[in-house]
Design a protein around this motif. Structure first.
Motif: not given
Ligand SMILES: Cc1cc2nc3c(=O)[nH]c(=O)nc-3n(C[C@H](O)[C@H](O)[C@H](O)COP(=O)(O)OP(=O)(O)OC[C@H]3O[C@@H](n4cnc5c(N)ncnc54)[C@H](O)[C@@H]3O)c2cc1C
Length: 462
Positions: A77-79, A81, A139, A144, A154, A205, A420
């Motif tokens: 979604g956003t990267g 993770g 936070s 995403g 969390i 998803v 976690y």
């Molecule tokens: C600045 C920052 C603040 C954060 N704050 C918190 C917080 O307060 N609490 C907390 O719990 N975590 C926090 N996180 C961690 C964050 O929840 C994880 O990095 C999470 O994976 C981010 O999701 P994303 O969709 O934005 O990232 P993405 O890198 O886009 O996705 C991460 C992974 O999720 C899976 N995924 C994403 N979209 C899909 C889809 N559509 N279908 C299937 N799989 C998918 C994939 O395996 C992908 O590699 C934070 C991270 C950052 C960098």
């Protein structure tokens, strides 16, 4: 998928996909370079191609075509993770950027929101707040919803209301067989269980439905002191968190801000010890909870009743893509020796390259398995330790990771041994994120739904 010996060269398979799918971008496409950049831009992604689906039907067509051609797919979604994703080679993988799946539909009377899987938390908060409703966001407004919920999630309501994963009431997902399924407690309940905290890799998803909470305002804010006060602030905060009611969720951070012109004057070049968080309680109770910390005469104190919509700005998380690296672990109760170890590692006298060392308060609802919860029914531990540093190049990535690993090593006596996954900024043993029985069940569901391992998730499950 065809066996690897029968596969055509990657370039031929990408060409075949491009012919069938107008939303596929190859390295020759002008959009490829912008699309391949994740938020965690220390990870330089070079996928074989990038898909930009605009609908669930696009995703279904993509999965069907990829299965026939033997291509693997990595949804993103956003990267945010993206760091753990760096453990996988992407040169024969199609990165699926889901930003086009961006609809947010609030049903205020049912206390529900339906979001496309490319939606970020800021958009959800903006859509739900006018109804006096809140989702269990984290936070940062730019994280995403999909990745966050798949990994647990969390935020500032976590000790009162649990993980975001367990607030998911339904998901729409395209599985490896090319079927678009709506999964909930009554439809594909096994898959529904696994998706709520079981990480990526079970399918793509396309949408999530979340329960909303009637929260219009909340007592929240930040306290800070110069870094020299680290030890006394940490001791006092630990005492506050030990006895805190579930209503209070806070974080403790030691922060070293670089002297960058884009940072606000108040923090530029400064080293601070910071406590922030939220209390879902009345003003008088919140005052009493904060009193021991306020008695330490903070330099800044912003705690007060605020609109719930302001919470995603509280933690000062960077909005723009940021090159960073880090590491995390889960800790139990912290005694005097733990305080001494942490202060030595990140306090005023430490020679640290970290932007921050954070303890997030766990416990409360996070420590109890709710009825009908998903695979991450509980998060065991009292604190999550998260260590992060700015890392613009490979050498800096190594330096930050080495320091983070050293610190985590020094905290081993207090570690729970668990993980976690949302905070794991690199490859980890994913089985340590779940109780043994839940892990076995999760692996069985993964093998049943994606026997050929078509989907590449950031964390590896085997
Ligand atoms: C600045 C920052 C603040 C954060 N704050 C918190 C917080 O307060 N609490 C907390 O719990 N975590 C926090 N996180 C961690 C964050 O929840 C994880 O990095 C999470 O994976 C981010 O999701 P994303 O969709 O934005 O990232 P993405 O890198 O886009 O996705 C991460 C992974 O999720 C899976 N995924 C994403 N979209 C899909 C889809 N559509 N279908 C299937 N799989 C998918 C994939 O395996 C992908 O590699 C934070 C991270 C950052 C960098």
């Amino acid at each position: 998928m065809p066996s690897s010996t029968a596969l055509a060269p990657v370039a031929d398979r990408v060409a075949a996909l491009t012919e069938r799918l107008p939303f596929l971008r190859t390295p020759a496409d002008p959009r490829y370079d912008a699309l391949r950049q994740p938020w965690h831009c220390a990870h330089d992604q070079h996928p074989a191609a990038i898909a930009e689906p605009a609908s669930a039907e696009d995703v279904r067509l993509l999965v069907d075509a990829a299965r026939q051609l033997g291509m693997r797919l990595a949804p993103q979604g956003t990267g945010h993770g993206a760091l753990p994703l760096a453990q996988h080679r992407l040169d024969d993988v199609v990165l699926v950027r889901t930003g086009g799946l961006d609809a947010v539909i609030v049903d205020p009377s049912a206390h529900r929101v339906r979001v496309g899987s490319g939606v970020r938390w800021g958009a959800v908060v903006a859509a739900t707040a006018p109804h006096g409703l809140a989702a269990l966001h984290g936070s940062s407004p730019t994280v995403g919803v999909a990745g966050y919920c798949l990994g647990g999630g969390i935020g500032w309501y976590a000790r009162a209301l649990g993980t975001a994963a367990n607030s998911v009431t339904a998901l729409e997902v395209v599985t490896a067989d090319g079927q678009l399924r709506r999964v909930d407690h009554d439809h594909d309940p096994e898959l529904f269980w696994a998706l709520r905290g079981g990480g990526g890799g079970l399918g793509i998803v396309t949408a999530l439905e979340l329960r909303l909470e009637p929260i219009a305002d909340v007592v929240a804010g930040m306290l800070w002191w110069p870094i020299e006060r680290t030890e006394e602030v940490l001791r006092t905060w630990l005492a506050v968190t030990r006895d805190a009611p579930d209503a209070l969720t806070t974080s403790f951070r030691v922060m070293r801000f670089p002297a960058l012109p884009e940072l606000p004057d108040a923090v530029r070049g400064r080293q601070l010890v910071v406590i922030d968080g939220a209390a879902l309680t009345d003003d008088t109770t919140a005052e009493a909870l904060l009193a021991p910390l306020r008695a330490l005469a903070p330099e800044l104190d912003t705690w007060r009743r605020v609109p719930a919509a302001t919470l995603p700005e509280l933690h000062m998380d960077p909005i723009d893509p940021t090159p960073a690296a880090g590491h995390s672990t889960l800790l139990g109760q912290l005694d005097d020796a733990a305080v001494a170890a942490l202060v030595a590692a990140v306090g005023p006298d430490a020679d640290s390259a970290l932007l921050f060392a954070e303890l997030r308060q766990l416990g409360g609802a996070l420590s109890r398995a709710a009825d009908g919860a998903g695979v991450l029914a509980r998060l065991d531990g009292d604190y999550a330790l998260l260590l992060l540093g700015i890392a613009p190049d490979e050498a800096a990535v190594r330096r930050v990771r080495d320091e983070a690993e050293r610190i985590i090593g020094s905290m081993t006596p207090w570690a729970t041994g668990g993980e976690y996954l949302n905070f794991a900024e690199g490859p980890v043993e994913t089985r340590r994120a779940y109780p043994a029985e839940a892990w076995d069940r999760l692996l069985r569901i993964r093998s049943a739904h994606d026997p050929q391992r078509m989907f590449v998730a950031n964390h590896d499950f085997r």
